[in-house]
Design an enzyme around this catalytic site. Sequence first.
Site, PDB file in Angstrom:
ATOM      1  N   SER A   1      40.803  -4.374  -6.273  1.00  0.00           N
ATOM      2  CA  SER A   1      41.145  -4.969  -4.991  1.00  0.00           C
ATOM      3  C   SER A   1      41.437  -3.876  -3.971  1.00  0.00           C
ATOM      4  O   SER A   1      42.438  -3.162  -4.090  1.00  0.00           O
ATOM      5  CB  SER A   1      42.371  -5.867  -5.166  1.00  0.00           C
TER       6      SER A   1
ATOM      7  N   THR B   1      50.617  14.906 -17.499  1.00  0.00           N
ATOM      8  CA  THR B   1      50.143  14.250 -18.720  1.00  0.00           C
ATOM      9  C   THR B   1      49.558  12.846 -18.506  1.00  0.00           C
ATOM     10  O   THR B   1      48.924  12.313 -19.415  1.00  0.00           O
ATOM     11  CB  THR B   1      51.302  14.150 -19.730  1.00  0.00           C
TER      12      THR B   1
ATOM     13  N   GLY C   1      40.875  -0.532 -10.382  1.00  0.00           N
ATOM     14  CA  GLY C   1      39.870   0.496 -10.106  1.00  0.00           C
ATOM     15  C   GLY C   1      40.514   1.792  -9.648  1.00  0.00           C
ATOM     16  O   GLY C   1      39.984   2.489  -8.789  1.00  0.00           O
TER      17      GLY C   1
ATOM     18  N   ALA D   1      42.614   5.226 -13.919  1.00  0.00           N
ATOM     19  CA  ALA D   1      42.582   4.664 -15.279  1.00  0.00           C
ATOM     20  C   ALA D   1      41.412   3.701 -15.434  1.00  0.00           C
ATOM     21  O   ALA D   1      40.666   3.760 -16.426  1.00  0.00           O
ATOM     22  CB  ALA D   1      43.899   3.962 -15.581  1.00  0.00           C
TER      23      ALA D   1
ATOM     24  N   LEU E   1      49.114   3.618 -15.482  1.00  0.00           N
ATOM     25  CA  LEU E   1      50.467   3.269 -15.048  1.00  0.00           C
ATOM     26  C   LEU E   1      50.895   1.925 -15.606  1.00  0.00           C
ATOM     27  O   LEU E   1      52.093   1.658 -15.730  1.00  0.00           O
ATOM     28  CB  LEU E   1      50.524   3.264 -13.511  1.00  0.00           C
TER      29      LEU E   1
ATOM     30  N   LYS F   1      42.864  25.313 -13.033  1.00  0.00           N
ATOM     31  CA  LYS F   1      44.281  25.374 -13.396  1.00  0.00           C
ATOM     32  C   LYS F   1      44.445  26.055 -14.754  1.00  0.00           C
ATOM     33  O   LYS F   1      43.805  25.650 -15.729  1.00  0.00           O
ATOM     34  CB  LYS F   1      44.831  23.940 -13.445  1.00  0.00           C
TER      35      LYS F   1
ATOM     36  N   VAL G   1      47.888   9.176  -5.977  1.00  0.00           N
ATOM     37  CA  VAL G   1      48.379  10.520  -6.269  1.00  0.00           C
ATOM     38  C   VAL G   1      47.884  10.914  -7.660  1.00  0.00           C
ATOM     39  O   VAL G   1      47.323  10.095  -8.365  1.00  0.00           O
ATOM     40  CB  VAL G   1      49.929  10.619  -6.251  1.00  0.00           C
TER      41      VAL G   1
ATOM     42  N   ALA H   1      46.888  17.056 -10.870  1.00  0.00           N
ATOM     43  CA  ALA H   1      46.860  18.125 -11.867  1.00  0.00           C
ATOM     44  C   ALA H   1      46.513  17.545 -13.227  1.00  0.00           C
ATOM     45  O   ALA H   1      46.960  16.454 -13.584  1.00  0.00           O
ATOM     46  CB  ALA H   1      48.212  18.819 -11.921  1.00  0.00           C
TER      47      ALA H   1
HETATM   48  C1  LIG Z   1      54.288  10.742  -7.881  1.00  0.00           C
HETATM   49  C2  LIG Z   1      53.189  10.747  -8.897  1.00  0.00           C
HETATM   50  C3  LIG Z   1      52.505  11.929  -9.172  1.00  0.00           C
HETATM   51  C4  LIG Z   1      51.509  11.963 -10.144  1.00  0.00           C
HETATM   52  N1  LIG Z   1      50.888  13.145 -10.457  1.00  0.00           N
HETATM   53  C5  LIG Z   1      50.029  13.188 -11.491  1.00  0.00           C
HETATM   54  C6  LIG Z   1      49.436  14.406 -11.911  1.00  0.00           C
HETATM   55  O1  LIG Z   1      49.618  15.459 -11.292  1.00  0.00           O
HETATM   56  N2  LIG Z   1      48.637  14.390 -12.996  1.00  0.00           N
HETATM   57  C7  LIG Z   1      48.381  13.242 -13.703  1.00  0.00           C
HETATM   58  O2  LIG Z   1      47.689  13.290 -14.725  1.00  0.00           O
HETATM   59  N3  LIG Z   1      48.874  12.068 -13.288  1.00  0.00           N
HETATM   60  C8  LIG Z   1      49.697  12.013 -12.226  1.00  0.00           C
HETATM   61  N4  LIG Z   1      50.224  10.820 -11.833  1.00  0.00           N
HETATM   62  C9  LIG Z   1      49.785   9.607 -12.489  1.00  0.00           C
HETATM   63  C10 LIG Z   1      48.443   9.188 -11.937  1.00  0.00           C
HETATM   64  O3  LIG Z   1      48.520   8.996 -10.552  1.00  0.00           O
HETATM   65  C11 LIG Z   1      48.008   7.903 -12.600  1.00  0.00           C
HETATM   66  O4  LIG Z   1      48.159   8.008 -13.978  1.00  0.00           O
HETATM   67  C12 LIG Z   1      46.571   7.627 -12.339  1.00  0.00           C
HETATM   68  O5  LIG Z   1      46.297   7.692 -10.978  1.00  0.00           O
HETATM   69  C13 LIG Z   1      46.171   6.283 -12.863  1.00  0.00           C
HETATM   70  O6  LIG Z   1      46.667   5.256 -12.074  1.00  0.00           O
HETATM   71  P1  LIG Z   1      46.202   3.799 -12.448  1.00  0.00           P
HETATM   72  O7  LIG Z   1      44.717   3.733 -12.354  1.00  0.00           O
HETATM   73  O8  LIG Z   1      46.833   3.403 -13.723  1.00  0.00           O
HETATM   74  O9  LIG Z   1      46.874   2.872 -11.315  1.00  0.00           O
HETATM   75  P2  LIG Z   1      46.510   2.655  -9.761  1.00  0.00           P
HETATM   76  O10 LIG Z   1      45.958   3.858  -9.122  1.00  0.00           O
HETATM   77  O11 LIG Z   1      47.740   2.047  -9.164  1.00  0.00           O
HETATM   78  O12 LIG Z   1      45.364   1.557  -9.765  1.00  0.00           O
HETATM   79  C14 LIG Z   1      45.639   0.193  -9.949  1.00  0.00           C
HETATM   80  C15 LIG Z   1      44.393  -0.616  -9.668  1.00  0.00           C
HETATM   81  O13 LIG Z   1      44.627  -1.981  -9.987  1.00  0.00           O
HETATM   82  C16 LIG Z   1      44.177  -2.796  -8.925  1.00  0.00           C
HETATM   83  N5  LIG Z   1      44.917  -4.055  -8.942  1.00  0.00           N
HETATM   84  C17 LIG Z   1      46.248  -4.240  -9.037  1.00  0.00           C
HETATM   85  N6  LIG Z   1      46.539  -5.560  -8.987  1.00  0.00           N
HETATM   86  C18 LIG Z   1      45.357  -6.202  -8.882  1.00  0.00           C
HETATM   87  C19 LIG Z   1      44.985  -7.565  -8.766  1.00  0.00           C
HETATM   88  N7  LIG Z   1      45.879  -8.566  -8.744  1.00  0.00           N
HETATM   89  N8  LIG Z   1      43.670  -7.871  -8.665  1.00  0.00           N
HETATM   90  C20 LIG Z   1      42.718  -6.895  -8.656  1.00  0.00           C
HETATM   91  N9  LIG Z   1      43.011  -5.592  -8.761  1.00  0.00           N
HETATM   92  C21 LIG Z   1      44.317  -5.258  -8.862  1.00  0.00           C
HETATM   93  C22 LIG Z   1      44.426  -1.947  -7.693  1.00  0.00           C
HETATM   94  O14 LIG Z   1      43.688  -2.394  -6.598  1.00  0.00           O
HETATM   95  C23 LIG Z   1      43.962  -0.595  -8.205  1.00  0.00           C
HETATM   96  O15 LIG Z   1      42.551  -0.506  -8.114  1.00  0.00           O
HETATM   97  C24 LIG Z   1      51.181  10.771 -10.840  1.00  0.00           C
HETATM   98  C25 LIG Z   1      51.821   9.571 -10.516  1.00  0.00           C
HETATM   99  C26 LIG Z   1      52.822   9.546  -9.560  1.00  0.00           C
HETATM  100  C27 LIG Z   1      53.509   8.248  -9.240  1.00  0.00           C
END
Ligand SMILES: Cc1cc2nc3c(=O)[nH]c(=O)nc-3n(C[C@H](O)[C@H](O)[C@H](O)COP(=O)(O)OP(=O)(O)OC[C@H]3O[C@@H](n4cnc5c(N)ncnc54)[C@H](O)[C@@H]3O)c2cc1C
Length: 505
Positions: free
Chosen positions: A40, A348, A14, A17, A337, A79, A48, A51
Site C-alpha cells: 500500500s 542485524t 512491500g 522484507a 519488523l 562497509k 530507514v 547498514a
Molecule cells: C530507526 C531504524 C533504523 C534502522 N536501521 C537499520 C539498519 O541500519 N540496518 C538494518 O538491517 N535494518 C535497519 N532497520 C530495520 C529495517 O528498516 C527494516 O528491517 C527493514 O526496512 C524491513 O522493514 P519491513 O519491510 O519489515 O517493514 P516496512 O518498511 O514498514 O514495510 C511494511 C510494508 O507493509 C505494507 N502494509 C502495511 N499495512 C498494510 C496493509 N493494511 N495493506 C497493505 N500493505 C500494508 C506497507 O505499505 C509497507 O509496504 C532500522 C529500523 C529502524 C526503525
Amino acid sequence: MNDPRIRRIVIVGGGTAGWMAAALLAKALGAGVAIRLVESAEIGTVGVGEATIPQIRHINRFLGIDEDDMLRFAHGTYKLGVQLNGFGRLGDSYLHAFGDLGLPLGLTPFHHYWLRAVQERSRADTPDLWAYSLNAAAAAENRFAPLEAVPDSPLGGIRYAYHFDASRYAQYLREHIAPGAVQRTEGKVVDVRLHAEDGFIESLQLDNGEIVEGDFFIDCSGFRGLLIEGTLNTGYENWQHWLPCDRALAVASAPGGPMRPYTQASARTAGWQWRIPLRHRVGNGHVYCSRFISDDEAAAQLLANLETEALGDPRPLRFVTGMRRLAWSRNCLALGLAAGFMEPLESTSIHLVQSGISRLLAMFPDRHCEQQLVDEYNRQTRFEYERVRDLLILHYKATERTDTPFWQQCGAMEIPPALARRIELFRRTGMIFREADELFTETGWLQVLLGQRIEPQRHHPLADALTTEQLDGFLADIRTLVGRAKNTLPPHHEFVARAAGGLAA
Ligand SMILES: Cc1cc2nc3c(=O)[nH]c(=O)nc-3n(C[C@H](O)[C@H](O)[C@H](O)COP(=O)(O)OP(=O)(O)OC[C@H]3O[C@@H](n4cnc5c(N)ncnc54)[C@H](O)[C@@H]3O)c2cc1C
C-alpha cells in the site's frame, strides 16, 4: 486438501522484507508456486535501514544480482565494520570489524597469543588487537577493495557488506529481480478471513473489495504485524528492560568529509547516534530512550553532531524492542519488523529477514503446516534473536559510564543468564565459544567484549607452547602481512568512483 502442496503464497507488505521474501521465494520455488505481493503506497514503508552485514552478499549471489549495478541504483558504498564510540567510557573508540583477526595456531584461537603478549608485558606495550585485522587496518585509513585472501599467506582477505538506501534495494529487487515471477498488487488489506475449522488464514480483502486467496501468507506489514498479531494474536515479548531505547530520529545530511568504509555508532547521553555514508548523502539517526531525554533534546543532539548540513528535518520513529512470541503461526510467517525489532546498533534487521527466509525454505511446509515444523522454526528463530539481543545488551551493560542516569541504569541492569555466563567466562579465562550457529562469531564477540573493556585474567595455556621469541615473531609476521595487504588497497571513495561505477549526482 487433496493436493497438500503449497501453490499460492501471498506476501503482505512491500518494504525491504516483503521484496526480499518475494525475490528469494520466486527464485527458489520456481514457476510451480504463484507469489503475490500486496503493498500500500498510502501506508508506505518505514524508510530507514542503511547498514548491512556481509551475509547479504550470499543472497545477492543467489539472486544473480550484479553488485556494481545494484549499488549504483541503491547509492551504495562498502562497509568493513562498525566503529563504536563512547560506549565503554567517554572517549573510547573501537571497531567491530568483519572478517578474521590474526590466525589460529592448531587448536588455539589467535587472541590467546595476543592476550599472552599483553599479560606478559602490558596493553600499552603491545600492539593493538586490531593491528591483526585487515578490515580494521583498511578502515583506519578509509581504504577499500575486495580482496579474497592476503597474498602468499594463510590469512583471509577483506570481508565486506554495504551501506545503501534499503528502500532503493527493495525497489531494485522489485524492478530487476521479481518482474514476471511475482504478481504485485497495489492495495490496502482491510480484512482477513480465517478457515472456520482450523483458524488458518483463508484470504485477504483489499480496500477495492478484491479477495486475495492463498495457501500460505507472509506478514511483512511492518511494526503493526497485520496478520501475525492483528489477526492471529501471537503476542509480543518486550525486551525494553534490556534494550531500553524506544525512539529514533533519522535525518540525511549532505555528502562531505571522508567516505568512511564503516558505520559509526556514537554513544550519546541517553542512546546513540549512527552515521552511514552513502554516495549521494550521509544517513544519520539518533536512537534514544524517551524516559531519559525529550524529543526536542534528542533532535538537538542529533543535529549538533552532524558533520555536514542537514537535508531536512529529523523524522521520528517509535518502536518497542523485542520479538513476536511466534514468528510462524498456522499458515502465516512474519518477517522483518512484523517479526520483531532490535535497534540497528549491529545492523542485524535486514539479515534477520534473510535468515528467516532461508529457514522457511529449509523447512518448507505443505498446506498442513505440521506443528512440529512450526515449533522447530520458532525455536531456531528465538535462538537467533536471543543471541543477537545478547550482543546488543553487552554494549550497554559493559559500560563504566556513570555520567548520565541512562548509562547508570544500563550499567546496573540485570542481564540474561546466557550473557552473564559468557562475560564471566571471558573475564576469567579469555575463552569464547560460539553457540551452535549463532550469527556472531568468536571474533565478533571478542571485539565487543574487549572494546567494552572486559579484560581477561588469563590466556589459554596452549598459547604458552611458543617461546617468547616465537611468539613475538608470530605476532610481528601477521602485522607485517596485514600492513602490506592494506597498503595495496585504494581509498574507498576512489574504489566507489572507479570500480563501482561513479558517484551518483
Ligand atoms: C530507526 C531504524 C533504523 C534502522 N536501521 C537499520 C539498519 O541500519 N540496518 C538494518 O538491517 N535494518 C535497519 N532497520 C530495520 C529495517 O528498516 C527494516 O528491517 C527493514 O526496512 C524491513 O522493514 P519491513 O519491510 O519489515 O517493514 P516496512 O518498511 O514498514 O514495510 C511494511 C510494508 O507493509 C505494507 N502494509 C502495511 N499495512 C498494510 C496493509 N493494511 N495493506 C497493505 N500493505 C500494508 C506497507 O505499505 C509497507 O509496504 C532500522 C529500523 C529502524 C526503525
